[in-house]
Structures are given as C-alpha cells and as structure tokens.
Design a protein around this motif. Sequence first.
Motif, PDB file in Angstrom:
ATOM      1  N   THR A   1       0.860  -1.180   0.000  1.00  0.00           N
ATOM      2  CA  THR A   1       0.000   0.000   0.000  1.00  0.00           C
ATOM      3  C   THR A   1       0.899   1.232   0.000  1.00  0.00           C
ATOM      4  O   THR A   1       2.101   1.147   0.291  1.00  0.00           O
ATOM      5  CB  THR A   1      -0.910   0.025   1.238  1.00  0.00           C
ATOM      6  OG1 THR A   1      -0.083   0.144   2.409  1.00  0.00           O
ATOM      7  CG2 THR A   1      -1.733  -1.250   1.337  1.00  0.00           C
ATOM      8  N   ASN A   2       0.318   2.369  -0.314  1.00  0.00           N
ATOM      9  CA  ASN A   2       1.103   3.608  -0.330  1.00  0.00           C
ATOM     10  C   ASN A   2       1.733   3.881   1.030  1.00  0.00           C
ATOM     11  O   ASN A   2       2.903   4.276   1.121  1.00  0.00           O
ATOM     12  CB  ASN A   2       0.216   4.786  -0.736  1.00  0.00           C
ATOM     13  CG  ASN A   2      -0.178   4.732  -2.194  1.00  0.00           C
ATOM     14  OD1 ASN A   2       0.516   4.130  -3.007  1.00  0.00           O
ATOM     15  ND2 ASN A   2      -1.299   5.343  -2.530  1.00  0.00           N
ATOM     16  N   SER A   3       0.953   3.674   2.092  1.00  0.00           N
ATOM     17  CA  SER A   3       1.473   3.950   3.432  1.00  0.00           C
ATOM     18  C   SER A   3       2.611   3.000   3.793  1.00  0.00           C
ATOM     19  O   SER A   3       3.592   3.403   4.428  1.00  0.00           O
ATOM     20  CB  SER A   3       0.358   3.850   4.472  1.00  0.00           C
ATOM     21  OG  SER A   3      -0.193   2.550   4.507  1.00  0.00           O
ATOM     22  N   GLN A   4       2.494   1.729   3.386  1.00  0.00           N
ATOM     23  CA  GLN A   4       3.560   0.760   3.665  1.00  0.00           C
ATOM     24  C   GLN A   4       4.831   1.133   2.909  1.00  0.00           C
ATOM     25  O   GLN A   4       5.940   1.095   3.471  1.00  0.00           O
ATOM     26  CB  GLN A   4       3.101  -0.640   3.285  1.00  0.00           C
ATOM     27  CG  GLN A   4       2.055  -1.232   4.207  1.00  0.00           C
ATOM     28  CD  GLN A   4       1.488  -2.529   3.672  1.00  0.00           C
ATOM     29  OE1 GLN A   4       1.441  -2.753   2.462  1.00  0.00           O
ATOM     30  NE2 GLN A   4       1.051  -3.398   4.571  1.00  0.00           N
ATOM     31  N   TYR A   5       4.681   1.478   1.627  1.00  0.00           N
ATOM     32  CA  TYR A   5       5.849   1.857   0.810  1.00  0.00           C
ATOM     33  C   TYR A   5       6.517   3.101   1.383  1.00  0.00           C
ATOM     34  O   TYR A   5       7.749   3.164   1.496  1.00  0.00           O
ATOM     35  CB  TYR A   5       5.403   2.107  -0.631  1.00  0.00           C
ATOM     36  CG  TYR A   5       6.539   2.481  -1.556  1.00  0.00           C
ATOM     37  CD1 TYR A   5       7.367   1.509  -2.098  1.00  0.00           C
ATOM     38  CD2 TYR A   5       6.782   3.814  -1.874  1.00  0.00           C
ATOM     39  CE1 TYR A   5       8.412   1.838  -2.941  1.00  0.00           C
ATOM     40  CE2 TYR A   5       7.826   4.164  -2.719  1.00  0.00           C
ATOM     41  CZ  TYR A   5       8.640   3.171  -3.247  1.00  0.00           C
ATOM     42  OH  TYR A   5       9.685   3.516  -4.071  1.00  0.00           O
ATOM     43  N   GLU A   6       5.717   4.074   1.769  1.00  0.00           N
ATOM     44  CA  GLU A   6       6.272   5.316   2.320  1.00  0.00           C
ATOM     45  C   GLU A   6       6.995   5.056   3.636  1.00  0.00           C
ATOM     46  O   GLU A   6       8.033   5.682   3.919  1.00  0.00           O
ATOM     47  CB  GLU A   6       5.153   6.335   2.522  1.00  0.00           C
ATOM     48  CG  GLU A   6       4.614   6.892   1.209  1.00  0.00           C
ATOM     49  CD  GLU A   6       3.340   7.695   1.396  1.00  0.00           C
ATOM     50  OE1 GLU A   6       2.906   7.827   2.569  1.00  0.00           O
ATOM     51  OE2 GLU A   6       2.776   8.164   0.389  1.00  0.00           O
ATOM     52  N   THR A   7       6.481   4.142   4.440  1.00  0.00           N
ATOM     53  CA  THR A   7       7.138   3.799   5.705  1.00  0.00           C
ATOM     54  C   THR A   7       8.535   3.240   5.455  1.00  0.00           C
ATOM     55  O   THR A   7       9.508   3.626   6.113  1.00  0.00           O
ATOM     56  CB  THR A   7       6.297   2.766   6.488  1.00  0.00           C
ATOM     57  OG1 THR A   7       5.047   3.359   6.845  1.00  0.00           O
ATOM     58  CG2 THR A   7       7.019   2.320   7.749  1.00  0.00           C
ATOM     59  N   ILE A   8       8.639   2.344   4.496  1.00  0.00           N
ATOM     60  CA  ILE A   8       9.937   1.739   4.185  1.00  0.00           C
ATOM     61  C   ILE A   8      10.891   2.775   3.592  1.00  0.00           C
ATOM     62  O   ILE A   8      12.068   2.847   3.960  1.00  0.00           O
ATOM     63  CB  ILE A   8       9.765   0.552   3.218  1.00  0.00           C
ATOM     64  CG1 ILE A   8       9.021  -0.587   3.925  1.00  0.00           C
ATOM     65  CG2 ILE A   8      11.118   0.047   2.717  1.00  0.00           C
ATOM     66  CD1 ILE A   8       8.701  -1.767   3.042  1.00  0.00           C
ATOM     67  N   MET A   9      10.392   3.601   2.674  1.00  0.00           N
ATOM     68  CA  MET A   9      11.254   4.583   2.033  1.00  0.00           C
ATOM     69  C   MET A   9      11.743   5.638   3.024  1.00  0.00           C
ATOM     70  O   MET A   9      12.866   6.147   2.905  1.00  0.00           O
ATOM     71  CB  MET A   9      10.530   5.246   0.858  1.00  0.00           C
ATOM     72  CG  MET A   9      10.268   4.312  -0.315  1.00  0.00           C
ATOM     73  SD  MET A   9      11.744   3.357  -0.832  1.00  0.00           S
ATOM     74  CE  MET A   9      12.860   4.667  -1.337  1.00  0.00           C
ATOM     75  N   ARG A  10      10.918   5.968   4.029  1.00  0.00           N
ATOM     76  CA  ARG A  10      11.378   6.900   5.065  1.00  0.00           C
ATOM     77  C   ARG A  10      12.553   6.308   5.836  1.00  0.00           C
ATOM     78  O   ARG A  10      13.482   7.022   6.223  1.00  0.00           O
ATOM     79  CB  ARG A  10      10.228   7.242   6.020  1.00  0.00           C
ATOM     80  CG  ARG A  10       9.285   8.314   5.505  1.00  0.00           C
ATOM     81  CD  ARG A  10       8.445   8.891   6.634  1.00  0.00           C
ATOM     82  NE  ARG A  10       7.617   7.874   7.254  1.00  0.00           N
ATOM     83  CZ  ARG A  10       6.388   7.567   6.846  1.00  0.00           C
ATOM     84  NH1 ARG A  10       5.859   8.187   5.808  1.00  0.00           N
ATOM     85  NH2 ARG A  10       5.693   6.636   7.479  1.00  0.00           N
ATOM     86  N   GLU A  11      12.512   5.018   6.037  1.00  0.00           N
ATOM     87  CA  GLU A  11      13.619   4.354   6.727  1.00  0.00           C
ATOM     88  C   GLU A  11      14.896   4.457   5.901  1.00  0.00           C
ATOM     89  O   GLU A  11      15.979   4.711   6.436  1.00  0.00           O
ATOM     90  CB  GLU A  11      13.270   2.887   6.989  1.00  0.00           C
ATOM     91  CG  GLU A  11      14.338   2.136   7.762  1.00  0.00           C
ATOM     92  CD  GLU A  11      13.958   0.703   8.056  1.00  0.00           C
ATOM     93  OE1 GLU A  11      14.868  -0.120   8.244  1.00  0.00           O
ATOM     94  OE2 GLU A  11      12.733   0.398   8.096  1.00  0.00           O
ATOM     95  N   TYR A  12      14.773   4.277   4.591  1.00  0.00           N
ATOM     96  CA  TYR A  12      15.948   4.413   3.718  1.00  0.00           C
ATOM     97  C   TYR A  12      16.456   5.856   3.708  1.00  0.00           C
ATOM     98  O   TYR A  12      17.672   6.092   3.697  1.00  0.00           O
ATOM     99  CB  TYR A  12      15.620   3.959   2.295  1.00  0.00           C
ATOM    100  CG  TYR A  12      15.720   2.463   2.116  1.00  0.00           C
ATOM    101  CD1 TYR A  12      16.969   1.834   2.051  1.00  0.00           C
ATOM    102  CD2 TYR A  12      14.590   1.667   2.030  1.00  0.00           C
ATOM    103  CE1 TYR A  12      17.066   0.465   1.901  1.00  0.00           C
ATOM    104  CE2 TYR A  12      14.681   0.294   1.884  1.00  0.00           C
ATOM    105  CZ  TYR A  12      15.919  -0.301   1.824  1.00  0.00           C
ATOM    106  OH  TYR A  12      16.029  -1.664   1.679  1.00  0.00           O
TER     107      TYR A  12
END
Length: 323
Positions: free
Chosen positions: A4-15
Amino acid sequence: MALTNSQYETIMREYEDRQTASRHLLEERTAEVYARVEGYRGLCESVASLSVSQGRKFLDGDEKALEDLHASLSSLSAQKKYLLRQAGYPDDYLTPVYNCPKCRDTGYVDGSKCHCFKQAIIDLLYEQSGIREQLESENWSTLSYDYYQGDDLQRFQNAVKECKNFIKTFDSDYHNLFFYGTVGTGKSFLSGCIARELIESGHSVIYFSAAGLFETLSRNMFDYKNKDDIVSFHEDLYGCDLLIIDDLGTEYTSNVAVSVFFSLLNQRHLNKKSTIISTNLSLEDLRNRYSDRVFSRITNQYTICKFTGTDIRMLKKRLQNRK
C-alpha cells in the motif's frame, strides 16, 4: 504482493533516514580529517580543479585529457590514503558507510528491489501483523497431533489439510476460513501457522482479537480529529492480503458494531481479500449473536472447520505440574 502507499512510504522513510545518517557521518569525519590531517583538504580541492581543467581540454579536442585525468586522480587518491594512514586513519575512513553496500541504502539495484528492501517488507509485515512474538512458536515446525484422539484427531487433521491448501493456492484462489469449536483445540495455532507462512512469502497479514477489532472500529466511527490515521487504518484493514479475527464472540457487540462488522466482511469479499475467523461459539450461537447477514456471509463464503477435544493449554499445564 503490492505494498500500500502507506507501507511503501514507511519503508522509504527508513531508507531516507539511513542516507541522512550516512551523510552526516561522512560530513563529521571529513571535518575531523580536514582539521587534523595537514594537506588533505588541499588534495581534495586539487581533485575538483583538476577535473574542471581536464574537462575543458577534452571539450577543446585534447583526446589525451581524460587519460591524463585518470592518471592524476589515481595519484591524488594514493596521496590521500597515505596522509590518512600517516595520521592513524584507515584508508576507507572517508568512504560512505551504508547499511547495505549493494544498493547504497536506496533499496534498489539496477531498477529492481534489493534483497534488503524485500527483507524490510517482511519486517514491516511482521510488525503490522501484531503477532510477531506469537508466530515464533506458532508454526508448522511445532505442530503436533499428540493431543488429539479419535474424531477429534480426524477433525484436526482435516483442518490442517485445509490450512495447507489455503496457503498453497493463496495467490490463485480466493477463499476464507472459519474455525469454530471448543476452547484450546488449535484454532489460533493454525491461524498463526498460516500467518507466518504468508508473511514470509511477502503477503500482508493483520491480526486482531475480536475485542480489539470491535473496539477500534467503534472508536474510529466517532474520531473526527485523526482522519489521516483512520484512512490509513482502513486502507490496511480492508486491503491487506489476509485479515485474521481471533476469538469472535468475546467482544462487546451492538447493532451498530455488528453492522460495521458485516460491512468489513462484505467489502473484503468484494475486494477478494481473504479472512480467517476463529471462535469458541457454536454455529447456533453465531446465528443468535450476529445478524442473519453475517451468519449467511460466513456459512456461504467460508470453508468451515470444526475443532473438538481437550483444552491443549490446560493439558500442557497439567503435564508440566506432574514433572
């Protein structure tokens, strides 16, 4: 599995956080070396000016300019390493430090997800499932038939067969499971086995106790201040690959809550998103406690598995007390 968009954004924020930390570390180390290693800053400045001057020569038609540039840069690099060693630093002290050198903390290699990104997905899915610790013990490796006999054993074996087929055909067939029967006979255990298997293969799984689910749904109906959080929650709840609702019947119910519950089951059915429900209620109790629509939805669109036998948790405690 599509994040989902929120899941992808969570991971990308970590990167992004990793990249920021790496950049700050390199800046701190560079400032330290400039301050303590005489001549190092000058060599770095020479690299920049040399690149500009040789680039101009190449554009003016000097075909040897690039070859000369490479030779000069190699010499400057050797001098910088020598100065670092002389000052007691390792050669790679000013090389960027990455959590994953392969993708340099971008999550991608040549346009494809890096192995660390795939692992980040699994870690996130475990975290969002709400049952990370539970799944450490509830998996196929700890499955045992030793606590069942006769018809109880046959029913449990049939349930295990349904669960393994559920996993095997998860990506090709849409189906749901409904576990009901006596307390402590393996319903939650098998739900956990399925959850672990699907999470490990990159599917999103969310677990809720029925009490927790109904309480959260009821609270969100009247929460007008945290709209973004509610939208994200509903996105996950209605769109996750598998929703597990454990111990149905232990929650506080009202007409409004039952209506919202039916809406959830119905929308997931329309989205072809699988659901597993477990309960200690009998089918008759299920009909009496919930609406006819809920009862019809479950009995017609779920594979129903009945569990019977002794409460395994209590049996294990008695066996431990005898030791």
